[in-house]
Every structure is written in structure tokens, then in C-alpha cells.
Design a protein around this motif. Structure first.
Motif, mmCIF file in Angstrom:
data_model
loop_
_atom_site.group_PDB
_atom_site.id
_atom_site.type_symbol
_atom_site.label_atom_id
_atom_site.label_comp_id
_atom_site.label_asym_id
_atom_site.label_seq_id
_atom_site.Cartn_x
_atom_site.Cartn_y
_atom_site.Cartn_z
ATOM 1 N N THR A 16 0.834 -1.210 0.128
ATOM 2 C CA THR A 16 0.078 -0.022 0.035
ATOM 3 C C THR A 16 0.999 1.209 0.072
ATOM 4 O OG1 THR A 16 -1.764 -1.246 1.391
ATOM 5 C CG2 THR A 16 -1.840 1.313 1.172
ATOM 6 N N SER A 107 -7.124 7.468 -6.054
ATOM 7 C CA SER A 107 -6.988 6.114 -5.073
ATOM 8 C C SER A 107 -7.469 4.846 -5.630
ATOM 9 C CB SER A 107 -7.984 6.196 -3.662
ATOM 10 O OG SER A 107 -7.264 7.492 -2.848
ATOM 11 N N SER A 108 -6.791 3.920 -5.391
ATOM 12 C CA SER A 108 -7.223 2.516 -6.082
ATOM 13 C C SER A 108 -8.707 2.083 -5.459
ATOM 14 C CB SER A 108 -6.493 1.243 -5.321
ATOM 15 O OG SER A 108 -5.121 1.492 -5.739
ATOM 16 N N THR A 139 -1.847 -1.254 -3.713
ATOM 17 C CA THR A 139 -2.825 0.031 -3.633
ATOM 18 C C THR A 139 -2.227 1.131 -3.557
ATOM 19 O OG1 THR A 139 -4.163 -1.546 -2.287
ATOM 20 C CG2 THR A 139 -4.554 0.823 -1.942
ATOM 21 N N GLU A 359 -9.501 -4.694 3.736
ATOM 22 C CA GLU A 359 -10.385 -4.718 2.562
ATOM 23 C C GLU A 359 -11.488 -4.000 2.816
ATOM 24 O OE1 GLU A 359 -11.098 -8.282 0.827
ATOM 25 O OE2 GLU A 359 -8.876 -9.123 0.767
ATOM 26 N N PRO A 383 -8.158 -3.559 -3.025
ATOM 27 C CA PRO A 383 -7.350 -2.745 -2.279
ATOM 28 C C PRO A 383 -7.377 -2.647 -0.922
ATOM 29 C CG PRO A 383 -8.702 -1.721 -4.414
ATOM 30 C CD PRO A 383 -9.140 -3.025 -3.922
ATOM 31 N N TYR A 385 -7.428 -0.311 2.681
ATOM 32 C CA TYR A 385 -7.386 1.163 3.030
ATOM 33 C C TYR A 385 -6.864 1.185 4.585
ATOM 34 C CZ TYR A 385 -9.819 1.148 -1.104
ATOM 35 O OH TYR A 385 -10.478 1.107 -2.835
#
Length: 413
Positions: A16, A107-108, A139, A359, A383, A385
Motif C-alpha cells: 500500500t 486512489s485504488s 494499492t 479490504e 485494495p 485502506y
């Protein structure tokens, strides 16, 4: 012949990154016997695609679009510029790589009608046979620091509305709803303390209050130009009833799960926004009153006393992104090396606990190999977060809360 390929990232076990960071890692090829190839190519790409169909007058019309943010090609072995053949001997072979991310990457995201996707792909190129592809998704997050985005995110937000029911001689006195938030910006892991004041001057009771946090995803197509909005409820809560001709104030916590940050500027194909919806149900009249208030979901929380969060680089003059959806860039952005750019998202020991990376449960998983005929390895990717373990803001309903007026605007319209 067995060949395996692993793509790993340096000091980043989650895979990420924030936009603007350096993506570095290692490609590991393992062969059980010598393998002949023309080249081994590493591609690091970032793009968004949208695609859906709509029926009209008995026929179906397809809408689609694509926008590219990043394209990096590195030959690890050989080249496609000549016809020389190379042999990868049996054993384990490691190849290091690095790629600079543009600062203005969105963002992804993996959605129902499109995605914003970043992948590292290794191709074993063999013109005399099919190429072999090994893909690893990662990500990328827009760096949305709530402390710097706009000062309004720190301020308390207030909205109110009135509604009467029926009409003519049966018309009721107004039902008034007031919504109060201590601030307008939040991060996943926090709870939004929503204070709802119900002034019920009607002759019937409000049977229930329903609260939800809604993610609104707008998809655009290029051929032909069109758009549609997907509405996804990511969190729900309920409040108690309010008796007729009475006033009641309730504070209800609405949790924020792992979710993409707000992003309505960086992508010309996919935009993400959030809104809080509060609905007062008057069941005896089979009607309801709905209040809507936009909120911003970020990646770096508003600072609180005693907490410091490491902040990645914020902006760059090298890539400002396309001017508009109808004016896509003629070529991919070129980003110069930026010297010392942090690649590890873990804060130092003196900072607050780093976020977990999870996720999103309300979005899709994507097939990162959908463009490859001969792909090996895992196809599914979701992705990750950041989700913080930090205090949620304290609900505030001050005497001057009315001064923080809020004009409702519909993202859908």
C-alpha cells in the motif's frame, strides 16, 4: 517446465503506497530447469476503466472509458528490440526494481462498473510461443490529509429542515429535523457522533430514526459520453421514536468501516463522495422526512492532542492531471526523481499507533489478469485502506451551532 514468479515490495508488506511515493521491490524467478526467452519485462501501470450497458427501446448500449496515470517498462533480461535469445538457468534469480508514482494518482478502487487499478506485471516474452504473465496488484492512496485539505473540515456542521404532511384542512404542523456534527472530516475506524434534534409538532409520532453513511460513486464513459451513479450504503444505525408534539435530542454513533477516501478531482472517469442520510419515519402516514449532509472521508485524521501521524509528501509540480474529462492528456505524465521519499508507511515509535490496512467489505474484488490470455498466479485483488484506532470526536451541540449553517447539495443531481 515449472517457472514461478514472486513480486514483493520493499519495507511494505501491505503493498500500500501513497501517491508520490517510490514503489521499489524485487522480482524473484524460480526455474526447475533452464528456460529460453527473448526478454523478461516488468511493467508497472496505473489506469482507470469504466464499462457498463444500458437498455433502451429494446436494445442495449455499451458505455466505456479508459484513463492512464502511470506506465513504466523495465527490461530485467534481454530486450524486444532484437531477436536475441537468452537462457534463464535453473535456480532462483532476483531482480530489483523501482518506480516513482505521480503525486496526482487517484486512489485504488474496484467497483461494479469500473476500477482504478495499479499493477506490477512480469512478462516472459517468447515470440515463438505465447508470453507468460505474472501480475501483482498494489494499492495507491490519494493523500487526503484532513488537517490540510480545507479548514471547513474542522468546523462543526449543522443542517435543518421542515416538512408538513397531508394538505388542505388535513395539513399537519411542521416536523423539524436538526443535524449536528462536531466536524465534517473523518477517517475509517472512527465513529461519526450524529446529534439529531427532532421537533415534532405534528399529531403523530415519529416511529423511528434511520441513519446511514452512503458512498456515491459516479462513473463516466468516453465512448459515448455519459455517466451514472452507484449508491452504496456502508454503515447503518437506528434511533428511538419521538412522541407527537414533543422535542427530543439523540446522539447516535455511525461507524466508518474500511473504505476509499473521498476523491472527486483526480480521476475523470470515477468520482467518490460520501453523505450522511437521516430519515424520520412517520409510519401512520406512511411518509418520511429525509435529511442529507455531505461528509469527507480522508486518509490522514484530524490531529488531536498528543497524537502525531506521519504524513507522506503532499503535492508535485510535475503532474497536475488532465484538465477535464473531455480533455484527456496526450501522453502519460513524466515524474522526475524526488530524492528522499519515504517508502514505509509505518510511523515512528513516538507517533500514534499506525493504521491497519483492510479490504473494503462493500466494494468489489477485481480480476487483475483480465487483459492477459496466459496469466499465472492469483487473479483476484482487493485494495487495502487504512483503518485507524483513534478516538472519535466528541459530540458538540453548542449555543452558536446554528451559525455553522450548511447548504445541502445533491451529489446525484
Amino acid at each position: 517446465m515449472v517457472v514461478t514468479c514472486e513480486i514483493s515490495f520493499d519495507n511494505n508488506r501491505h503493498g500500500t503506497f501513497y501517491a508520490g511515493q517510490l514503489v521499489s521491490g524485487c522480482v524473484t524467478l524460480k526455474c526447475d530447469r533452464p528456460k529460453e526467452i527473448q526478454a523478461v519485462l516488468l511493467k508497472v501501470v496505473g489506469y482507470s476503466i469504466t464499462k457498463w450497458s444500458e437498455k433502451s427501446l429494446g436494445s442495449s448500449k455499451l458505455y466505456a472509458g479508459r484513463e492512464d496515470y502511470l506506465s513504466s517498462n523495465t527490461y530485467l533480461v534481454g530486450s524486444e528490440q532484437n531477436n536475441n535469445r537468452h537462457t534463464i538457468q535453473a535456480g532462483v534469480h532476483n531482480y530489483n526494481f523501482a518506480c516513482q508514482l505521480p503525486y496526482q494518482c487517484p486512489s485504488s478502487f474496484e467497483g461494479r462498473h469500473g476500477c482504478i487499478r495499479y499493477i506490477a506485471k512480469v512478462l516472459l516474452i517468447r515470440p515463438w510461443k505465447f508470453d507468460q504473465a505474472y501480475t501483482q496488484g498494489f494499492t495507491v492512496l490519494k493523500m487526503l490529509d484532513l488537517n490540510f485539505d480545507t479548514p471547513q473540515l474542522r468546523l462543526a456542521a449543522h443542517s435543518e429542515g421542515y416538512r408538513t404532511f397531508c394538505c388542505g384542512p388535513c395539513k399537519t404542523d411542521p416536523l423539524k429535523l436538526e443535524l449536528h456534527l462536531p466536524q465534517a472530516g473523518y477517517v475509517p475506524g472512527q465513529r461519526i457522533p450524529v446529534t439529531v434534534v427532532v421537533v415534532n409538532n405534528t399529531a403523530v409520532a415519529v416511529s423511528e430514526l434511520r441513519l446511514c453513511l452512503v458512498m456515491l460513486v459516479r462513473y463516466y464513459s468516453i465512448t459515448p459520453e455519459h455517466s451514472r451513479v452507484e449508491r452504496i450504503i456502508i454503515s447503518r444505525a437506528k434511533g428511538d421514536s419521538v412522541l407527537k408534539q414533543s422535542t427530543r435530542s439523540l446522539t447516535i454513533d455511525l461507524p466508518i468501516p474500511s473504505t476509499p477516501p473521498t476523491c472527486v478531482e483526480l480521476s475523470n472517469l470515477i468520482q467518490i463522495a460520501y453523505q450522511l442520510e437521516v430519515e424520520a419515519l412517520v409510519k401512520s402516514l406512511r411518509e418520511q422526512q429525509l435529511m442529507v449532509m455531505p461528509v469527507t472521508i480522508g486518509t490522514i485524521p484530524l490531529a488531536v492532542s498528543g497524537m502525531v501521524v506521519q504524513q507522506p509528501p503532499r503535492r508535485s509540480a510535475h503532474y497536475e492531471g488532465p484538465v477535464s474529462r473531455r480533455d484527456p492528456p496526450g501522453e502519460l505524465p513524466l515524474v522526475a526523481a524526488l530524492g528522499s521519499v519515504p517508502t514505509d508507511l509505518t510511523p515512528s515509535p513516538t507517533d500514534a499507533d499506525p493504521p491497519k490496512y483492510e479490504e473494503s467489505k462493500h466494494t468489489q474484488k477485481g480480476n487483475i489478469n483480465e487483459e492477459e490470455l496466459h496469466a499465472f498466479g492469483v487473479n483476484e485483488f482487493a485494495p487495502l485502506y487504512p483503518v485507524y484506532s483513534i478516538p472519535s470526536p466528541t459530540p458538540v451541540l453548542s449555543a452558536n451551532a446554528r451559525n455553522a449553517g450548511f447548504v445541502n447539495q445533491s451529489f446525484v443531481k
